[in-house]
Design a protein around this motif. Sequence first.
Motif, PDB file in Angstrom:
ATOM      1  N   LEU A 189       0.830  -1.214   0.000  1.00  0.00           N
ATOM      2  CA  LEU A 189       0.000   0.000   0.000  1.00  0.00           C
ATOM      3  C   LEU A 189       0.862   1.261   0.000  1.00  0.00           C
ATOM      4  CD1 LEU A 189      -2.902  -1.000   2.433  1.00  0.00           C
ATOM      5  CD2 LEU A 189      -2.924  -0.947  -0.062  1.00  0.00           C
ATOM      6  N   GLU A 190       1.968   1.219   0.704  1.00  0.00           N
ATOM      7  CA  GLU A 190       2.878   2.374   0.704  1.00  0.00           C
ATOM      8  C   GLU A 190       3.457   2.601  -0.696  1.00  0.00           C
ATOM      9  OE1 GLU A 190       4.495   2.194   5.338  1.00  0.00           O
ATOM     10  OE2 GLU A 190       5.555   1.098   3.747  1.00  0.00           O
ATOM     11  N   SER A 191       3.651   1.521  -1.448  1.00  0.00           N
ATOM     12  CA  SER A 191       4.247   1.641  -2.781  1.00  0.00           C
ATOM     13  C   SER A 191       3.317   2.328  -3.779  1.00  0.00           C
ATOM     14  CB  SER A 191       4.649   0.263  -3.312  1.00  0.00           C
ATOM     15  OG  SER A 191       3.526  -0.509  -3.667  1.00  0.00           O
ATOM     16  N   VAL A 192       2.003   2.365  -3.482  1.00  0.00           N
ATOM     17  CA  VAL A 192       1.081   3.086  -4.367  1.00  0.00           C
ATOM     18  C   VAL A 192       0.720   4.466  -3.798  1.00  0.00           C
ATOM     19  CG1 VAL A 192       0.093   1.085  -5.519  1.00  0.00           C
ATOM     20  CG2 VAL A 192      -0.925   1.857  -3.372  1.00  0.00           C
ATOM     21  N   GLY A 193       1.478   4.901  -2.786  1.00  0.00           N
ATOM     22  CA  GLY A 193       1.372   6.288  -2.348  1.00  0.00           C
ATOM     23  C   GLY A 193       0.673   6.544  -1.030  1.00  0.00           C
ATOM     24  N   ASN A 248      -8.737  10.277   2.066  1.00  0.00           N
ATOM     25  CA  ASN A 248      -9.590  11.472   2.035  1.00  0.00           C
ATOM     26  C   ASN A 248     -11.019  11.100   1.669  1.00  0.00           C
ATOM     27  OD1 ASN A 248     -10.274  12.290  -0.964  1.00  0.00           O
ATOM     28  ND2 ASN A 248      -8.147  11.586  -0.980  1.00  0.00           N
ATOM     29  N   ILE A 249     -11.921  11.899   2.162  1.00  0.00           N
ATOM     30  CA  ILE A 249     -13.345  11.779   1.833  1.00  0.00           C
ATOM     31  C   ILE A 249     -13.802  13.140   1.319  1.00  0.00           C
ATOM     32  CG2 ILE A 249     -15.678  11.404   2.717  1.00  0.00           C
ATOM     33  CD1 ILE A 249     -14.540   9.528   4.811  1.00  0.00           C
ATOM     34  N   LYS A 250     -14.129  13.193   0.039  1.00  0.00           N
ATOM     35  CA  LYS A 250     -14.604  14.421  -0.594  1.00  0.00           C
ATOM     36  C   LYS A 250     -13.683  15.609  -0.330  1.00  0.00           C
ATOM     37  CE  LYS A 250     -18.051  12.168  -2.175  1.00  0.00           C
ATOM     38  NZ  LYS A 250     -18.026  11.780  -3.610  1.00  0.00           N
ATOM     39  N   GLY A 251     -12.372  15.342  -0.443  1.00  0.00           N
ATOM     40  CA  GLY A 251     -11.393  16.410  -0.303  1.00  0.00           C
ATOM     41  C   GLY A 251     -10.899  16.660   1.108  1.00  0.00           C
ATOM     42  N   PHE A 252     -11.501  16.009   2.093  1.00  0.00           N
ATOM     43  CA  PHE A 252     -11.064  16.160   3.482  1.00  0.00           C
ATOM     44  C   PHE A 252     -10.083  15.037   3.831  1.00  0.00           C
ATOM     45  CE2 PHE A 252     -15.020  18.512   3.497  1.00  0.00           C
ATOM     46  CZ  PHE A 252     -14.764  19.580   4.339  1.00  0.00           C
ATOM     47  N   LYS A 253      -8.962  15.414   4.418  1.00  0.00           N
ATOM     48  CA  LYS A 253      -7.939  14.436   4.799  1.00  0.00           C
ATOM     49  C   LYS A 253      -8.267  13.803   6.139  1.00  0.00           C
ATOM     50  CE  LYS A 253      -3.002  14.263   5.972  1.00  0.00           C
ATOM     51  NZ  LYS A 253      -1.776  15.079   6.156  1.00  0.00           N
ATOM     52  N   GLY A 254      -8.065  12.495   6.227  1.00  0.00           N
ATOM     53  CA  GLY A 254      -8.307  11.796   7.475  1.00  0.00           C
ATOM     54  C   GLY A 254      -7.498  10.524   7.537  1.00  0.00           C
ATOM     55  N   ILE A 255      -7.878   9.651   8.465  1.00  0.00           N
ATOM     56  CA  ILE A 255      -7.162   8.397   8.661  1.00  0.00           C
ATOM     57  C   ILE A 255      -8.177   7.254   8.707  1.00  0.00           C
ATOM     58  CG2 ILE A 255      -7.174   8.563  11.177  1.00  0.00           C
ATOM     59  CD1 ILE A 255      -4.327   7.405  11.123  1.00  0.00           C
ATOM     60  N   ALA A 256      -7.825   6.151   8.060  1.00  0.00           N
ATOM     61  CA  ALA A 256      -8.737   5.001   7.982  1.00  0.00           C
ATOM     62  C   ALA A 256      -7.917   3.719   7.970  1.00  0.00           C
ATOM     63  CB  ALA A 256      -9.602   5.087   6.720  1.00  0.00           C
ATOM     64  N   THR A 257      -8.587   2.622   8.264  1.00  0.00           N
ATOM     65  CA  THR A 257      -7.900   1.340   8.279  1.00  0.00           C
ATOM     66  C   THR A 257      -7.895   0.702   6.895  1.00  0.00           C
ATOM     67  OG1 THR A 257      -9.996   0.438   9.110  1.00  0.00           O
ATOM     68  CG2 THR A 257      -8.238   0.713  10.696  1.00  0.00           C
ATOM     69  N   LEU A 258      -6.706   0.360   6.410  1.00  0.00           N
ATOM     70  CA  LEU A 258      -6.473  -0.499   5.257  1.00  0.00           C
ATOM     71  C   LEU A 258      -7.319  -0.216   4.009  1.00  0.00           C
ATOM     72  CD1 LEU A 258      -5.975  -3.869   7.175  1.00  0.00           C
ATOM     73  CD2 LEU A 258      -4.250  -2.619   5.866  1.00  0.00           C
ATOM     74  N   PRO A 259      -7.018   0.842   3.273  1.00  0.00           N
ATOM     75  CA  PRO A 259      -7.679   1.051   1.978  1.00  0.00           C
ATOM     76  C   PRO A 259      -7.237  -0.028   0.991  1.00  0.00           C
ATOM     77  CG  PRO A 259      -5.830   2.546   2.232  1.00  0.00           C
ATOM     78  CD  PRO A 259      -5.989   1.845   3.547  1.00  0.00           C
ATOM     79  N   LEU A 260      -7.989  -0.197  -0.088  1.00  0.00           N
ATOM     80  CA  LEU A 260      -7.666  -1.185  -1.133  1.00  0.00           C
ATOM     81  C   LEU A 260      -7.483  -2.592  -0.571  1.00  0.00           C
ATOM     82  CD1 LEU A 260      -5.139   0.694  -3.482  1.00  0.00           C
ATOM     83  CD2 LEU A 260      -7.579   0.332  -3.824  1.00  0.00           C
ATOM     84  N   SER A 261      -8.244  -2.923   0.475  1.00  0.00           N
ATOM     85  CA  SER A 261      -8.090  -4.217   1.121  1.00  0.00           C
ATOM     86  C   SER A 261      -9.467  -4.819   1.376  1.00  0.00           C
ATOM     87  CB  SER A 261      -7.346  -4.071   2.453  1.00  0.00           C
ATOM     88  OG  SER A 261      -6.122  -3.376   2.280  1.00  0.00           O
ATOM     89  N   ASP A 262      -9.600  -6.121   1.107  1.00  0.00           N
ATOM     90  CA  ASP A 262     -10.895  -6.764   1.317  1.00  0.00           C
ATOM     91  C   ASP A 262     -11.263  -6.801   2.794  1.00  0.00           C
ATOM     92  OD1 ASP A 262     -11.206  -7.178  -1.382  1.00  0.00           O
ATOM     93  OD2 ASP A 262     -10.244  -9.132  -1.353  1.00  0.00           O
ATOM     94  N   TYR A 263     -10.286  -6.991   3.651  1.00  0.00           N
ATOM     95  CA  TYR A 263     -10.514  -6.913   5.097  1.00  0.00           C
ATOM     96  C   TYR A 263      -9.763  -5.703   5.624  1.00  0.00           C
ATOM     97  CZ  TYR A 263     -12.832 -11.436   5.266  1.00  0.00           C
ATOM     98  OH  TYR A 263     -13.726 -12.452   5.083  1.00  0.00           O
ATOM     99  N   ASN A 264     -10.470  -4.790   6.291  1.00  0.00           N
ATOM    100  CA  ASN A 264      -9.870  -3.519   6.707  1.00  0.00           C
ATOM    101  C   ASN A 264     -10.188  -3.185   8.158  1.00  0.00           C
ATOM    102  OD1 ASN A 264     -12.560  -2.883   6.569  1.00  0.00           O
ATOM    103  ND2 ASN A 264     -12.368  -1.351   4.945  1.00  0.00           N
ATOM    104  N   HIS A 265     -10.360  -4.207   8.986  1.00  0.00           N
ATOM    105  CA  HIS A 265     -10.805  -3.994  10.364  1.00  0.00           C
ATOM    106  C   HIS A 265      -9.637  -3.888  11.346  1.00  0.00           C
ATOM    107  CE1 HIS A 265     -10.457  -8.315   9.500  1.00  0.00           C
ATOM    108  NE2 HIS A 265     -10.030  -8.441  10.747  1.00  0.00           N
ATOM    109  N   LEU A 266      -9.913  -3.240  12.467  1.00  0.00           N
ATOM    110  CA  LEU A 266      -9.010  -3.290  13.611  1.00  0.00           C
ATOM    111  C   LEU A 266      -9.037  -4.694  14.193  1.00  0.00           C
ATOM    112  CD1 LEU A 266     -10.190  -0.072  15.496  1.00  0.00           C
ATOM    113  CD2 LEU A 266      -8.140  -0.282  14.097  1.00  0.00           C
ATOM    114  N   ILE A 267      -7.930  -5.109  14.786  1.00  0.00           N
ATOM    115  CA  ILE A 267      -7.915  -6.397  15.486  1.00  0.00           C
ATOM    116  C   ILE A 267      -7.587  -6.121  16.947  1.00  0.00           C
ATOM    117  CG2 ILE A 267      -6.894  -8.690  15.639  1.00  0.00           C
ATOM    118  CD1 ILE A 267      -6.224  -8.544  12.702  1.00  0.00           C
ATOM    119  N   VAL A 268      -8.588  -6.300  17.780  1.00  0.00           N
ATOM    120  CA  VAL A 268      -8.454  -6.038  19.216  1.00  0.00           C
ATOM    121  C   VAL A 268      -8.876  -7.289  19.978  1.00  0.00           C
ATOM    122  CG1 VAL A 268      -9.326  -4.677  21.152  1.00  0.00           C
ATOM    123  CG2 VAL A 268      -8.825  -3.566  18.969  1.00  0.00           C
ATOM    124  N   LYS A 269      -8.060  -7.713  20.894  1.00  0.00           N
ATOM    125  CA  LYS A 269      -8.338  -8.918  21.677  1.00  0.00           C
ATOM    126  C   LYS A 269      -9.652  -8.770  22.431  1.00  0.00           C
ATOM    127  CE  LYS A 269      -6.152 -12.105  24.942  1.00  0.00           C
ATOM    128  NZ  LYS A 269      -4.956 -12.346  25.796  1.00  0.00           N
TER     129      LYS A 269
END
Length: 323
Positions: free
Chosen positions: A25-29, A53-74
């Motif tokens: 994912l880092e290799s695609v920017g 980003n969402i509609k031009g707003f910068k933010g943070i999200a889990t695992l874009p371009l990934s079929d599974y993008n969830h947090l893993i918490v015990k």
Amino acid sequence: DLWEEFNQKMEEGTFFHTNKWKKILESVGYTSHYFLIFDDEEIVGICPFFETNIKGFKGIATLPLSDYNHLIVKDNNEYVMDFIRRRLELKAKNNSWSFILLNSLDKNFENNFNKSYLKYTPSGNMVLDLEKLNPDKIWNEVFTNKRKQRNHINKFENDGFKIKDLDSSNDMKIFFKYYLKNIRYIKGIECPYSHFMDLYGAYFPKNMQITLLHKEDLIAGGLLSFLDESKKIMYLRYLALNRDIPNRYTPPYFLFWDAIKRADKLGFKRICFGTTPSDEEHPAYKLKRNFGCEYENIYSVLIPLSKLFKLGYRTYTSIYPLK
């Protein structure tokens, strides 16, 4: 090493939560922010975040371009979830984040947060359980005369089409050509050719297979799949289709059927057919359901960090309601 060990031992751990996928994912920017969560000396969570980003707003999200993008918490611990939110909010100002998007496989995920959040477009995966449905059961019990799955598959065999395994970087150019045709047709997120070469270098041949459905020089389509031997899961990740082929042919049926037989032969337990809209009438949902797949929800919480983002997002979703 601690990250990989935790991901491997947790039932919710996936191919997409590995450090190798982080580098892809880092290799695609994408800019990554990966966090290990400790309770004293014990790891209780891994958080793979990327700036987006969402509609031009910068933010943070889990695992874009990934079929599974969830947090893993015990144990899906609510105190750990709230701790993650609070720590990210502290980091938000220095990183100019307008939102935090958190995802989980836990259906009670939303109850872990004691502050307001926004609804986000639901997503999920279609998954085939090969321990319940082996190829014989699928062919004889899932496939029906009404839905004509067997007919779609038999057309290719009767007309002389064959599956070819692609095994060189030059073959990737053929796959990429028809991947582009398909992704542009469906108006999906387009990945560059360099991304596929990165995948080839990182995963082929042990953890990746590429198949092509063809009849001499006529290409019907192709499928790129990832193989997680340790967890016995196959991920059907990238579909390439010749959109100019006659309408009597439906290449995904044959490509998926071939993948099912391969996964069964390898002794795999599950096949992930990829991110799919939750709409049961959506063509992708119907197609995958026709193989016996079941829908697995991914639950999302969107936390606004700026009043402008919150106002803009609510205005947008009031015009274009979430489905």
